[in-house]
Design an enzyme around this catalytic site. Sequence first.
Site, PDB file in Angstrom:
ATOM      1  N   ARG A 231       0.720  39.802  -5.317  1.00 31.66           N
ATOM      2  CA  ARG A 231       0.624  41.577  -4.775  1.00 31.66           C
ATOM      3  C   ARG A 231       0.720  42.451  -4.787  1.00 31.66           C
ATOM      4  O   ARG A 231       1.077  42.341  -6.545  1.00 31.66           O
ATOM      5  CB  ARG A 231       2.674  41.018  -3.357  1.00 31.66           C
ATOM      6  CG  ARG A 231       2.412  40.048  -1.949  1.00 31.66           C
ATOM      7  CD  ARG A 231       1.695  40.821  -1.293  1.00 31.66           C
ATOM      8  NE  ARG A 231       1.539  40.164  -0.110  1.00 31.66           N
ATOM      9  CZ  ARG A 231       0.549  38.866   0.377  1.00 31.66           C
ATOM     10  NH1 ARG A 231      -0.555  38.795  -0.259  1.00 31.66           N
ATOM     11  NH2 ARG A 231       0.872  38.655   1.564  1.00 31.66           N
ATOM     12  N   ASP A 255      -6.607  42.064  -7.438  1.00 34.28           N
ATOM     13  CA  ASP A 255      -7.017  41.876  -5.856  1.00 34.28           C
ATOM     14  C   ASP A 255      -5.609  42.057  -5.168  1.00 34.28           C
ATOM     15  O   ASP A 255      -6.304  42.673  -4.113  1.00 34.28           O
ATOM     16  CB  ASP A 255      -6.719  39.608  -5.571  1.00 34.28           C
ATOM     17  CG  ASP A 255      -7.790  39.657  -4.381  1.00 34.28           C
ATOM     18  OD1 ASP A 255      -8.771  40.492  -4.088  1.00 34.28           O
ATOM     19  OD2 ASP A 255      -7.118  38.782  -3.463  1.00 34.28           O
ATOM     20  N   GLU A 260      -2.224  49.635  -1.124  1.00 28.60           N
ATOM     21  CA  GLU A 260      -3.593  48.911  -0.006  1.00 28.60           C
ATOM     22  C   GLU A 260      -3.496  48.938   1.004  1.00 28.60           C
ATOM     23  O   GLU A 260      -5.013  48.978   1.447  1.00 28.60           O
ATOM     24  CB  GLU A 260      -4.313  47.601  -0.964  1.00 28.60           C
ATOM     25  CG  GLU A 260      -3.043  46.853  -0.491  1.00 28.60           C
ATOM     26  CD  GLU A 260      -3.293  45.184  -0.475  1.00 28.60           C
ATOM     27  OE1 GLU A 260      -3.768  44.724  -1.440  1.00 28.60           O
ATOM     28  OE2 GLU A 260      -3.582  44.371   0.226  1.00 28.60           O
ATOM     29  N   HIS A 292      -7.911  41.901  -1.898  1.00 24.46           N
ATOM     30  CA  HIS A 292      -7.236  40.926  -0.669  1.00 24.46           C
ATOM     31  C   HIS A 292      -8.062  39.685  -0.376  1.00 24.46           C
ATOM     32  O   HIS A 292      -7.677  39.420   0.281  1.00 24.46           O
ATOM     33  CB  HIS A 292      -6.410  42.309  -0.513  1.00 24.46           C
ATOM     34  CG  HIS A 292      -5.149  41.668  -0.128  1.00 24.46           C
ATOM     35  ND1 HIS A 292      -4.582  41.527  -0.199  1.00 24.46           N
ATOM     36  CD2 HIS A 292      -5.157  39.860   0.307  1.00 24.46           C
ATOM     37  CE1 HIS A 292      -3.021  40.811   0.503  1.00 24.46           C
ATOM     38  NE2 HIS A 292      -3.389  39.229  -0.142  1.00 24.46           N
TER      39      HIS A 292
HETATM   40  P1  NAI Z   1       4.803  29.461  -3.119  1.00 21.20           P
HETATM   41  O1  NAI Z   1       6.329  29.714  -2.604  1.00 21.20           O
HETATM   42  O2  NAI Z   1       4.107  28.158  -3.734  1.00 21.20           O
HETATM   43  O3  NAI Z   1       5.379  29.291  -4.996  1.00 21.20           O
HETATM   44  C1  NAI Z   1       5.513  30.971  -4.884  1.00 21.20           C
HETATM   45  C2  NAI Z   1       6.525  30.733  -6.744  1.00 21.20           C
HETATM   46  O4  NAI Z   1       6.907  31.536  -6.613  1.00 21.20           O
HETATM   47  C3  NAI Z   1       7.782  29.118  -6.663  1.00 21.20           C
HETATM   48  O5  NAI Z   1       7.773  28.092  -6.980  1.00 21.20           O
HETATM   49  C4  NAI Z   1       9.047  29.835  -6.611  1.00 21.20           C
HETATM   50  O6  NAI Z   1       9.845  29.847  -7.500  1.00 21.20           O
HETATM   51  C5  NAI Z   1       8.116  31.579  -7.802  1.00 21.20           C
HETATM   52  N1  NAI Z   1       9.059  32.748  -7.663  1.00 21.20           N
HETATM   53  C6  NAI Z   1       9.711  33.011  -6.936  1.00 21.20           C
HETATM   54  N2  NAI Z   1      10.697  34.536  -7.076  1.00 21.20           N
HETATM   55  C7  NAI Z   1      10.244  33.974  -8.086  1.00 21.20           C
HETATM   56  C8  NAI Z   1      10.726  35.142  -9.684  1.00 21.20           C
HETATM   57  N3  NAI Z   1      11.824  35.949  -9.283  1.00 21.20           N
HETATM   58  N4  NAI Z   1      10.254  35.333 -10.448  1.00 21.20           N
HETATM   59  C9  NAI Z   1       9.364  34.228 -11.116  1.00 21.20           C
HETATM   60  N5  NAI Z   1       8.870  32.825 -10.114  1.00 21.20           N
HETATM   61  C10 NAI Z   1       9.241  33.136  -8.725  1.00 21.20           C
HETATM   62  O7  NAI Z   1       3.568  30.200  -2.615  1.00 21.20           O
HETATM   63  P2  NAI Z   1       1.995  30.433  -2.936  1.00 21.20           P
HETATM   64  O8  NAI Z   1       1.749  29.036  -1.616  1.00 21.20           O
HETATM   65  O9  NAI Z   1       2.055  29.560  -4.251  1.00 21.20           O
HETATM   66  O10 NAI Z   1       1.573  31.606  -2.894  1.00 21.20           O
HETATM   67  C11 NAI Z   1       2.070  32.600  -4.447  1.00 21.20           C
HETATM   68  C12 NAI Z   1       2.229  34.419  -4.000  1.00 21.20           C
HETATM   69  O11 NAI Z   1       0.646  34.579  -3.581  1.00 21.20           O
HETATM   70  C13 NAI Z   1       2.320  34.143  -2.315  1.00 21.20           C
HETATM   71  O12 NAI Z   1       3.743  34.963  -2.717  1.00 21.20           O
HETATM   72  C14 NAI Z   1       1.359  35.626  -2.254  1.00 21.20           C
HETATM   73  O13 NAI Z   1       2.069  36.579  -2.294  1.00 21.20           O
HETATM   74  C15 NAI Z   1       0.091  35.483  -2.750  1.00 21.20           C
HETATM   75  N6  NAI Z   1      -1.055  35.298  -1.945  1.00 21.20           N
HETATM   76  C16 NAI Z   1      -1.826  35.658  -2.206  1.00 21.20           C
HETATM   77  C17 NAI Z   1      -3.405  35.833  -1.334  1.00 21.20           C
HETATM   78  C18 NAI Z   1      -4.606  36.236  -1.455  1.00 21.20           C
HETATM   79  O14 NAI Z   1      -5.183  36.825  -0.477  1.00 21.20           O
HETATM   80  N7  NAI Z   1      -4.359  37.067  -2.517  1.00 21.20           N
HETATM   81  C19 NAI Z   1      -3.197  34.983   0.006  1.00 21.20           C
HETATM   82  C20 NAI Z   1      -2.354  34.044  -0.325  1.00 21.20           C
HETATM   83  C21 NAI Z   1      -0.892  33.836  -0.773  1.00 21.20           C
END
Ligand code: NAI
Length: 345
Positions: A231, A255, A260, A292
């Site tokens: 993000r 990305d 945005e 994105h």
């Molecule tokens: P997930 O929920 O599986 O993993 C997120 C990780 O971040 C977890 O291990 C969590 O413990 C950790 N986390 C939470 N708070 C934290 C903090 N303060 N400091 C460090 N780590 C922390 O999520 P996933 O599926 O891996 O997605 C990650 C991010 O990718 C999403 O939140 C979303 O914003 C982004 N995303 C972007 C896309 C795009 O098209 N550019 C598409 C899909 C997701």
Amino acid sequence: MIKVAFYDAKAYDMPSFEKYGKLHDVQFRFLETKLNEDTVELAKGYDAVCVFVNDSVTKTVIDRLYEMGVKLIALRSAGYNNVDIRSAFGKVHVVHVPAYSPYAVAEHAIALLLTSVRRIHKAYNRTREFNFSLNGLTGFDLHGKTVGVIGTGRIGRIFIDICRGFGMNVIAYDYYPAKDSGIEYVTLDELFMRSDIISLHCPLTDETRHIINDEAIGKMKKGVVIINTSRGGLIDSEALLDGIKARKVGAACLDVYEEEADIFFEDRSGHIMNDELLSRLISMPNVIVTSHQAFLTEEALNNIAETTVNNIVSCFEKDGMCDNELCYRCGNIEHCKKERKERCF
Ligand code: NAI
């Protein structure tokens, strides 16, 4: 028939949503506009709204949806920082798509990294004009470099696996380290100090907003490559630009961008760009911006549509809990699903 107002619809969304909608008696009305306080009235008469990352689902929007009898906000994304979950509690259920293709995002992060460090974007432009000079295209090996991964969830873990395949050393920081994963967890400061490449895979929250700021960049190695496919708000873009101008940051692969919402996903090539910061970043030779698109694979689009339709159907047809409900009160969605086995309200 469940009627859904589908905001911020794009041509690439429609085929998969129409296909899965027909299978489950869910009818989508595709609206080009984003959901916000000015456009919320368009949801009148619908059972649910389907929204994406740049729809603005504020308290005011939620209260109006509730008044109009809209029962569900179905996010067709994993991230949900654009929805005021706290205000929705007790009024409108919120569901999301927790995973649709973590590979799509992790692979896009790698695509950006390789493009940047091997100057593929420059070579592509040159050879199209029959310029076969190699000057200025020197890259560096990824093998042996240290990559710092912030957030080791679904996407971060796949990104780590790919990096290991390249022979990179992986270190990571996560609020909730994954036990028995074999990942070397370090403090955030240590990650900043040791990493040649830093990739962001954590959600945007109050704690992570501007996790990359002046102070963080100050601690990083000279020439660090920063990748953000999570993000935009994770990076203070002014600080990033300063770091690039000071030659501290070697490259940035973005990305996502904090501002945005009114820019990405549209063709703005015939317009004057009002966002000076984004213009300046894009003008840098060592910055690559994609709009994105990390999620944008056929597999992901199909999974998004299938899961979203299932989420909608489960909320309207089951007595039990909505699949993939986001519950403010439980705080932890995994805990909520395991422990409650019922609707959150
Ligand atoms: P997930 O929920 O599986 O993993 C997120 C990780 O971040 C977890 O291990 C969590 O413990 C950790 N986390 C939470 N708070 C934290 C903090 N303060 N400091 C460090 N780590 C922390 O999520 P996933 O599926 O891996 O997605 C990650 C991010 O990718 C999403 O939140 C979303 O914003 C982004 N995303 C972007 C896309 C795009 O098209 N550019 C598409 C899909 C997701």
